[in-house]
Design a protein around this motif. Structure first.
Motif, mmCIF file in Angstrom:
data_model
loop_
_atom_site.group_PDB
_atom_site.id
_atom_site.type_symbol
_atom_site.label_atom_id
_atom_site.label_comp_id
_atom_site.label_asym_id
_atom_site.label_seq_id
_atom_site.Cartn_x
_atom_site.Cartn_y
_atom_site.Cartn_z
ATOM 1 N N UNK B 280 83.075 39.934 -31.978
ATOM 2 C CA UNK B 280 82.582 41.228 -31.478
ATOM 3 C C UNK B 280 81.069 41.196 -31.294
ATOM 4 N N UNK B 281 80.358 40.633 -32.292
ATOM 5 C CA UNK B 281 78.894 40.635 -32.213
ATOM 6 C C UNK B 281 78.391 39.654 -31.155
ATOM 7 N N UNK B 282 79.121 38.556 -30.967
ATOM 8 C CA UNK B 282 78.763 37.614 -29.887
ATOM 9 C C UNK B 282 78.870 38.320 -28.532
ATOM 10 N N UNK B 283 79.947 39.120 -28.377
ATOM 11 C CA UNK B 283 80.126 39.869 -27.129
ATOM 12 C C UNK B 283 78.964 40.830 -26.895
ATOM 13 N N UNK B 284 78.389 41.307 -27.986
ATOM 14 C CA UNK B 284 77.247 42.230 -27.855
ATOM 15 C C UNK B 284 75.932 41.466 -27.693
ATOM 16 N N UNK B 285 75.994 40.156 -27.685
ATOM 17 C CA UNK B 285 74.797 39.355 -27.443
ATOM 18 C C UNK B 285 74.114 38.824 -28.691
#
Lengths: 181, 394
Positions: B280-285
């Motif tokens: 999830x946090x990777x998707x948020x950058x």
């Protein structure tokens, strides 16, 4: 991912229906995780079981706080706690409640009352409505088919126990179809 | 064959196809379902094993010590207080170089009584000379049990192996799992052949007194074997993958460590939740990752250093505590970087004791805290309002 919380008292078969539901999803080629959470480890104490169903791998292991669906196997549990408060809007709840029982209200949530204990008592003389409630869940959500649930029963039980529970699932399923659709 | 099984049942299946000659155990939650299932296999004739009922965990461990000393593949399982009662014997089993496979269904330790999950019990066995492998899910539990028998019984190893699986969260959960065929296991796991064993034809003594002239060498030998196990484990892993066609991590699993700025190190079932948050946090950058430790003993120091050396911010999540110090894994990872160049900032968190839930929100909070000052030992999801009384805990 769809998340299901099952609220019951220890001994009412919440783990059994969680595993049946997970098995049915598995038989349909979906990913599933079913697990219990006990309070005090004794018969009659409130406890929960949880099911996650998804098309993708399920990795999350925490309990379910925001369910899409809930099943309440023992309606006396509704007295002390609002099970609907954190449900995902548009979700559905299936309550094991006799026809003369009161109807709980919840905004944005479909509340279905299924006299699952009465169905079970008529079938096998015990107020053990867990599987009948699961049948209604199948009819109301379509998450798993009646056929898959029957197959899940056959994987877990033999003989008369399997037969009466398959019948209970079917009657719960038919009750929902008749009353709510 | 793929099936939808309870964790305990899946482990019982895995043990069954490894065909131990002796099983001895004493029931304790949340381990009980494993040996109950094995007892059923024995009762139905599916498993030809001597199943020995005993009056305590101390006796269970003593029975398998005896059977292993006779050269018979043996298995036991326990949790919490039961494991602590076994501890005295488990030290002996390691010292005698007996290849026991034991399951620890991880549970908190009393008092107060808690039947629920954390990893304090196996942590108490950390220094016993027992190899410890921690699993994330039920498939890993099955695979690492098969691996454990092969590793323990490798003539170059001959040490007990404990497979640690989170109680309830894994032992009582149902999920899809692939149980290998017995024929596959037969080609992976040859029959146990101990060069030295108790035998009335060729009598010998084991574990006799060793005074100051000899004792230290026995500990040195175990320490050296633990180091050699670091070389042996990847070899055996290759065999496992070849035979089952399924990948297996035996030291640790790196999850999105490429270019990661922040990494949470975790162990056991919570790793799934951590990986979910990483995605999830990777998707948020955010450049975050996770490292799931599997082999705690031996501790694969060099391999871990190589995996983590470019990570500036690390958080270690312990589900046990060395009271009076800090999280046991935390100190281990701090030591790993001692004296190395470019030491990362390493923070320690204690969570999930007695099965206090660790949700995605808590994992996210840990990642966020890594930006601040280094933390040595912070309890996450603590209910401060429960801390009543005259003493002020701040």
């Amino acid at each position: 991912m769809r998340q299901i919380s099952i609220h019951a008292r220890a001994g009412q078969g919440a783990i059994t229906i969680a595993s049946l539901l997970g098995t049915a999803a598995f038989l349909e080629g979906k990913q599933a995780l079913a697990f219990p959470h006990f309070g005090a480890a004794r018969m009659g104490a409130p406890m929960d079981s949880f099911v996650r169903i998804s098309e993708q791998e399920i990795r999350i292991r925490s309990q379910i706080y925001e369910p899409n669906y809930i099943l309440v196997v023992d309606d006396t549990l509704l007295r002390g706690y609002n099970f609907f408060q954190n449900m995902i809007p548009g979700g559905a709840s299936f309550i094991n409640l006799s026809e003369q029982g009161y109807l709980p209200e919840a905004e944005g949530i479909s509340v279905y009352c299924i006299p699952a204990d009465d169905i079970a008592e008529n079938l096998f003389g015990k107020r053990m409505g867990n599987t009948a409630l699961l049948g209604a869940f199948s009819a109301g959500t379509g998450e798993v088919s009646l056929d898959s649930l029957q197959k899940a029963i056959d994987k877990k039980f033999d003989g008369k126990i399997a037969d009466v529970n398959k019948k209970a699932i079917e009657e719960g399923y038919n009750y929902f179809k008749k009353k709510y659709t | 064959m793929k099936d939808f099984l309870e964790g305990s049942h899946a482990v019982a299946h895995a043990v069954k196809i490894c065909k131990p000659g002796v099983i001895s155990a004493y029931p304790i939650t949340p381990q009980t379902h494993i040996v109950e299932n094995l007892a059923e296999f024995v009762a139905s004739g599916e498993l030809k094993t001597e199943f020995i009922n005993v009056e305590s965990e101390h006796s269970a461990a003593s029975v398998v010590l005896g059977s292993l000393a006779m050269g018979v593949r043996s298995y036991t399982a326990s949790s919490s207080q039961g494991l602590l009662l076994m501890e005295e014997v488990l030290y002996n089993i390691a010292g005698l170089r007996l290849p026991l496979v034991i399951t620890c269904a991880n549970r908190a330790v009393s008092a107060p009584l808690s039947i629920w999950n954390d990893q304090q019990d196996s942590e108490a066995l950390r220094d016993a000379g027992v190899i410890q492998l921690y699993v994330e899910n039920i498939q890993e539990a099955v695979d690492l049990h098969l691996f454990a028998f092969r590793l323990a019984e490798d003539p170059r190893v001959l040490l007990p192996v404990m497979v640690c699986m989170d109680g309830f969260v894994l032992t009582h959960a149902y999920e899809a799992v692939d149980i290998p065929e017995e024929s596959e296991v037969d080609s992976f796991l040859p029959p146990l052949e101990l060069r030295e064993k108790l035998d009335t034809e060729n009598p010998l003594s084991m574990g006799i007194v060793s005074d100051a002239r000899f004792y230290m060498e026995t500990r040195y030998a175990i320490q050296e074997t633990m180091k050699e196990a670091i070389v042996i484990m990847p070899e055996l892993k290759k065999d496992f993958i070849q035979i089952t066609g399924r990948n297996l991590n035996v030291f640790f699993e790196s999850y999105k460590l490429e270019e990661a700025q922040k990494v949470i190190i975790c162990r056991g079932s919570v790793s799934g939740t951590v990986k979910e948050v990483v995605d999830e946090m990777r998707d948020e950058g955010h450049k975050v990752g996770a490292l799931k430790l599997i082999s705690y003993r031996p501790f694969p120091t060099e391999e871990l250093y190589r995996a983590l050396k470019n990570i500036p911010l690390i958080g270690v999540l312990d589900r046990a505590i060395s009271l009076g110090s800090s999280g046991p894994m935390y100190t281990e990872f701090k030591a790993l970087f001692q004296g190395k160049e470019g030491t990362p900032k390493i923070s320690g968190f204690i969570g999930g004791l007695g099965q206090r839930d660790i949700t995605k929100k808590h994992v996210r909070e840990m990642f966020e805290k890594l930006d601040g000052e280094e933390i040595t030992c912070e309890f996450i999801n603590l209910n401060v309002e429960y801390l009543m009384g005259a003493r002020k805990y701040t």
